[in-house]
Design a protein around this motif. Sequence first.
Motif, PDB file in Angstrom:
ATOM      1  N   ASN A   2       9.705  72.364 -11.239  1.00 16.71           N
ATOM      2  CA  ASN A   2      10.116  71.767 -12.510  1.00 16.71           C
ATOM      3  C   ASN A   2       9.506  70.376 -12.663  1.00 16.71           C
ATOM      4  O   ASN A   2       9.422  69.614 -11.695  1.00 16.71           O
ATOM      5  N   ASP A 109      10.216  69.285 -20.731  1.00 20.05           N
ATOM      6  CA  ASP A 109      10.734  69.925 -19.520  1.00 20.05           C
ATOM      7  C   ASP A 109       9.889  71.163 -19.263  1.00 20.05           C
ATOM      8  O   ASP A 109       9.792  72.053 -20.104  1.00 20.05           O
ATOM      9  N   GLU A 111       8.924  74.327 -16.566  1.00 15.71           N
ATOM     10  CA  GLU A 111       9.079  75.173 -15.389  1.00 15.71           C
ATOM     11  C   GLU A 111       7.729  75.836 -15.143  1.00 15.71           C
ATOM     12  O   GLU A 111       7.234  76.545 -16.026  1.00 15.71           O
TER      13      GLU A 111
END
Length: 223
Positions: A2, A109, A111
């Motif tokens: 992440n 953000d 991933e």
Amino acid sequence: MNFQYRFKLPVPVEQAWPVLLDVRRVAPCMPGAGIESGEGNDYVGRMKVKLGPIEMAYRGDLHFVERDDAAHRLKVEGVGKEVRGGGGAKALVTMQASSVPGGCEIAIDSEYELNGRAAQFGTGMIDEIGGKLMQEFARRLEKLILNSNAQESGPTVAAAPAPSIPQPAPTASAPAGGKDWAVDDNEALDLVGLAWGPVLSRSLPVIHLLISTATLIYLLTHK
């Protein structure tokens, strides 16, 4: 893995959001990146990554999983492979724009999964390199949005406020004047140069230990 990053823009979220949706103009704000084709929710993009004398090129698909104009939120899925090589990358990126005093805040953000040569970097190294790249992305994006607002307002608009984002070292890909970043001229940043500082800072304790150990051995063997 992440990766999270936040930065501010000195314009209201209502002015920043339409520019953020313009994928073809925003993509070159990331050093080495560009859009080759696509429209709507699906695009084909590419990314150049430079590691000293070696340059790796990735090509892949971008798909808009979610777009909420009222909440100013985007979610994009990307899958790419090395043009020459067996490496690849996969990422799910969420971008949220929120109003804050004096402008708006952009929260990213991601991933992601890496394999191949890029995966040889440790997680900490990737995060630090990612932070450097995002600083440059934020700087270019701010300039793009301010230039877009100035062009829409006409020549009588007041001068734009000074950028609120710390200025990183100049790169060869930054153009002069108020022009957008051309896709074909968007050179990749040298990640070896970006990583040298973090590598050295993390290596200093090890170097100190090795020197201390060598000194101790020398003293014991020369009594």
